[in-house]
Structure formats: C-alpha cells, structure tokens
Design a protein around this motif. Structure first.
Motif, PDB file in Angstrom:
ATOM      1  N   THR A 189       1.854   8.205  -6.902  1.00 17.76           N
ATOM      2  CA  THR A 189       1.695   9.654  -6.719  1.00 17.76           C
ATOM      3  C   THR A 189       2.117  10.998  -5.873  1.00 17.76           C
ATOM      4  O   THR A 189       2.265  12.145  -6.381  1.00 17.76           O
ATOM      5  CB  THR A 189       0.150   9.967  -6.025  1.00 17.76           C
ATOM      6  N   VAL A 190       2.989  10.349  -4.636  1.00 20.92           N
ATOM      7  CA  VAL A 190       3.185  10.996  -3.469  1.00 20.92           C
ATOM      8  C   VAL A 190       4.412  11.480  -4.056  1.00 20.92           C
ATOM      9  O   VAL A 190       4.739  12.543  -4.032  1.00 20.92           O
ATOM     10  CB  VAL A 190       3.721  10.030  -2.657  1.00 20.92           C
ATOM     11  N   VAL A 191       5.556  10.481  -4.610  1.00 22.01           N
ATOM     12  CA  VAL A 191       6.547  11.470  -5.110  1.00 22.01           C
ATOM     13  C   VAL A 191       6.674  12.262  -6.494  1.00 22.01           C
ATOM     14  O   VAL A 191       6.946  13.757  -6.369  1.00 22.01           O
ATOM     15  CB  VAL A 191       7.133   9.937  -5.674  1.00 22.01           C
ATOM     16  N   PRO A 192       5.965  12.434  -7.788  1.00 18.73           N
ATOM     17  CA  PRO A 192       5.400  13.303  -8.414  1.00 18.73           C
ATOM     18  C   PRO A 192       4.919  14.944  -8.246  1.00 18.73           C
ATOM     19  O   PRO A 192       6.127  15.339  -8.258  1.00 18.73           O
ATOM     20  CB  PRO A 192       4.812  12.220  -9.596  1.00 18.73           C
ATOM     21  N   GLN A 202       0.387  -1.256   0.214  1.00 18.05           N
ATOM     22  CA  GLN A 202       0.018  -0.134  -0.428  1.00 18.05           C
ATOM     23  C   GLN A 202       0.692   1.453   0.385  1.00 18.05           C
ATOM     24  O   GLN A 202       0.870   2.131  -1.016  1.00 18.05           O
ATOM     25  CB  GLN A 202      -1.383   0.163   1.516  1.00 18.05           C
ATOM     26  N   PHE A 203       2.047   1.430   1.049  1.00 18.57           N
ATOM     27  CA  PHE A 203       3.132   2.311   1.167  1.00 18.57           C
ATOM     28  C   PHE A 203       3.925   2.962  -1.118  1.00 18.57           C
ATOM     29  O   PHE A 203       3.404   3.855  -0.618  1.00 18.57           O
ATOM     30  CB  PHE A 203       3.683   1.737   2.209  1.00 18.57           C
ATOM     31  N   TYR A 204       3.655   1.232  -1.347  1.00 17.79           N
ATOM     32  CA  TYR A 204       4.804   1.250  -2.652  1.00 17.79           C
ATOM     33  C   TYR A 204       2.852   2.657  -3.576  1.00 17.79           C
ATOM     34  O   TYR A 204       4.248   3.114  -4.226  1.00 17.79           O
ATOM     35  CB  TYR A 204       5.541   0.300  -2.997  1.00 17.79           C
ATOM     36  N   GLU A 205       2.451   1.449  -3.099  1.00 20.50           N
ATOM     37  CA  GLU A 205       1.618   2.467  -3.867  1.00 20.50           C
ATOM     38  C   GLU A 205       1.083   3.728  -3.761  1.00 20.50           C
ATOM     39  O   GLU A 205       0.547   4.711  -4.605  1.00 20.50           O
ATOM     40  CB  GLU A 205       0.081   1.442  -3.940  1.00 20.50           C
ATOM     41  N   GLU A 206       0.801   4.508  -2.845  1.00 23.05           N
ATOM     42  CA  GLU A 206       1.136   5.890  -2.854  1.00 23.05           C
ATOM     43  C   GLU A 206       2.328   6.677  -2.695  1.00 23.05           C
ATOM     44  O   GLU A 206       2.277   7.540  -3.538  1.00 23.05           O
ATOM     45  CB  GLU A 206       0.648   5.782  -0.875  1.00 23.05           C
TER      46      GLU A 206
END
Lengths: 205, 205
Positions: free
Chosen positions: B189-192, B182-186
DNA sequence: GTCTATATCGGGATAGAC
DNA sequence: GTCTATCCCGATATAGAC
C-alpha cells in the motif's frame, strides 16, 4: 609516507578491488589479481595469506565507502529536503564512477551476512542514530504522516537501483553509454523532485 | 503428459534453478545440482551437455518470469494508477517467494548482456510497445509533466530494490523474518500511495 | 620481499559398461 | 537413460631458493 609511490601491498589491494568488484568472490582469480597488480601470484598470498582475507579487506572497504556518505549526509545539520538532494546527487555521481560497487555489496551480504555487524563498529555507523535523525525530521520538521523507514528505503531504492540495473536498462531500451550517462544526470534533479512531491501528499494539517 | 511425475530432465532443471539462483553462475557446482536433483553428475551433462547450457536455460526461465507480469500488467486495459497498484502488489508477493531471482538476473545481465535480445523474442516482449503505452497514459490520460521513462524506472526501483537489499535491511535494522515480512506487506500500500502522491505534483493545469 | 616450483584438490567434462 | 571410473585442467596454497 616518505615514498609517494604505492607499496606492493597497496597495489595488490587496489588490484583486488577491481577484480572482486567486477567478478565477485567466486569469479575472481588470485592469478588475475596478481597480474592486475603486476606481481607474482605468491605475493598475494604473502600479504593476505588466503582468498578470504583479501576479499574481506575489499568488502569492508567497499561497504565503508558506500555507507560513509550516507551516514555523514543524514546526520548533518541540513534540512531534510536539502539532505535528499545532496544525497542523491552525491550517490548518482559516486555510483556512476563505481558502477560495480552496489551489486558487489549486495552479493557480499547474501554470502556473508554475519560480517556486517563488526563492520559497523569499524566505520562508526549507528543505524539507530541514523533512523532517529530521519524520524525526527520527518515527523517534527515536516510533520509528515508516513513511516520514516519506508521513506528511507525509498530514497535508497531510487538512488541505487537504476545504477545496479544499468545493463538491464541499456539493453532493454538500447541506450548508448552517452544516453545512459545523460539519464543518470537527469536523475540528480528528477529524483529529489519526485520524492519531495510525494512527501507533500503526506503533510498533516 | 500421461505421467504426472516429473521427468528426470525436469527434476534437473528445477534443481539447477535452486542452485544457480542461490549461488550464481560461478558459485554453482554441477555436483550440487546433481545431488539436489537426486541423480548422478553425468546425467546433468547428458541432458544439458555443459554448464553454460543449463545456466542459459535457468536464466531464460527466470527472466521470462520476471518480465512476463510486467509486460502483461502494463499493456492491459486498466487505468495507470490501477496498473501501478496491481504491479507493486504482484511483484512484492512474487519476489518475496523468489527472493534470489532479481539479484540473480542482475548478475546474469552483467555477465552475459548479449543474450538478452534473443530472450526478448522468445518471450514476446517489446520494450518499445511497453514504453509507448506508459508514455500515452502518463501524457494523455494523466496529463503529467514528467518523463515517462523516469517514472517507469522509479516504479521498478521501489518494487525491486527492497527485496534485493533484504539482507542489508535485516542486518542494519535487526529485523526478524517476521518483521521484514510485515515490512514488505506494508509496501503493497505504501509504494502505490507514494508514487501516486508524487505524480500529483506533476499535474499540468 | 620476491620469485620458481610444486603440492593438492576440486570441478567440468567424457568414455564406456550396463 | 543411468551409472562408475577417469581424464584433465585450473585454482588455491605452500615450500623453499634467492
């Protein structure tokens, strides 16, 4: 303490650090540790009994070094931006002097993840407390609309990755040792700036 | 190509990838590669002659996989923000499926940095061209007052480090496999978002 | 505590039958 | 191409003298 000269045991541990850091668990040789320490191979076994034991000692030491600063800085009384600056600057300097450490730790964690928890107790690190601190500051001091956890990981990533990837960077871009040193020096200001700029975008109003 | 079933040589290479990725050069055993491929140990020597050769093949393959996407995306005709989004999203997915790859590469580079340059030629990557592209876009398309090189490294750091540090993250914060997924999925969007927010701070006006 | 000598094992590599 | 048997070295580890 009456003798300022290092004991044999200390010399062996220091030697083991150098060898394990550079070669990893499987690549390290007991013989090389002995040579590096200037003692006989059997002495290494005398003090540490087997390879696992001495690796454990080296790994705990490395992990403690890397975590200690992190913990201390983020639990301190500074403002959040000041923590970021302090942390990056300290880590870039520290890791430049100990370039093998982070990769050594990451590899060790893949090999023996079970050992970590006992290690936390030894060095008195409480991840919950750390995250609570960050959460508080991100949400209440800065009033930001972002998950504190992602911020924390971003800070680590921007500090640690460029050091770990040094051979990649140097080879791809043909940096001399001097140039990459300069590059790391720049990051002490570039990274905090980058993070604080990013955080501005999350201000609630 | 008349036979859809994998040849023995292919099966050995596939097995070698799994073993080397997970254990590294020193930790890998020729016997284990043979077992994994379901063949006799001598056959591995028959096809690859020695351990170095097969490692070389595995390493080149891994490196090519990791670099190919990077190159392709950043040389493409998209806008810079679109490149960042595409890249992060692709990398997070790809690395989640191949979690050992980046650490394997980083270790390999420490061990055999000389081999990299020949590898570049094989996969037709030109670092200069890549940086030129990024430079052009950062300076002219976006008119940013920041060193493109630091941006590039920041993008890599934020994409790769969290995957490499997975055991660290999971153990420190007690994430289950589901939670870290779930964290990687987030992060897709979070990183860009994080990067683009940061870049806004560098806009010249 | 420090050394020499040695036991023991495992792993990479090769020879050679099929 | 694929297997069995074997060589040989190097590495961890221990025994025991000093």
């Amino acid at each position: 303490m009456e003798n300022p000269v290092k004991t044999t045991e200390e010399r062996i541990l220091e030697a083991a650090k150098r060898v394990f850091h550079a070669k990893g668990y499987d690549g390290a040789r007991m013989q090389e540790i002995a040579d590096e320490a200037g003692v006989n191979k059997s002495l290494v076994h005398y003090y540490y009994r087997n390879k696992d034991n001495i690796f454990q000692a080296v790994f705990e030491d490395a992990f403690a070094q890397l975590i200690a600063a992190l913990n201390e800085i983020f639990i301190s009384e500074r403002t959040f931006p000041s923590k970021i600056e302090t942390f990056i600057s300290y880590y870039v300097t520290f890791l430049s002097k100990n370039p093998y450490l982070p990769l050594f730790i990451l590899n060790g964690l893949y090999e023996k993840p079970e050992q970590i928890k006992t290690m936390f107790e030894k060095i008195h690190l409480s991840p919950d407390h750390l995250m609570q601190q960050i959460h508080l500051q991100v949400k209440e001091e800065l009033n930001l609309d972002i998950d504190p956890f992602h911020i924390f990981i971003n800070i680590l990533a921007l500090s640690i990755f460029p050091v770990v990837a040094r051979p990649l960077i140097q080879t791809i871009f043909g940096f001399s040792n001097e140039q990459i040193g300069q590059f790391y020096e720049e990051r002490k200001t570039v990274v905090p700036e980058f993070i604080l700029n990013a955080l501005k975008g999350y201000e609630k109003r």
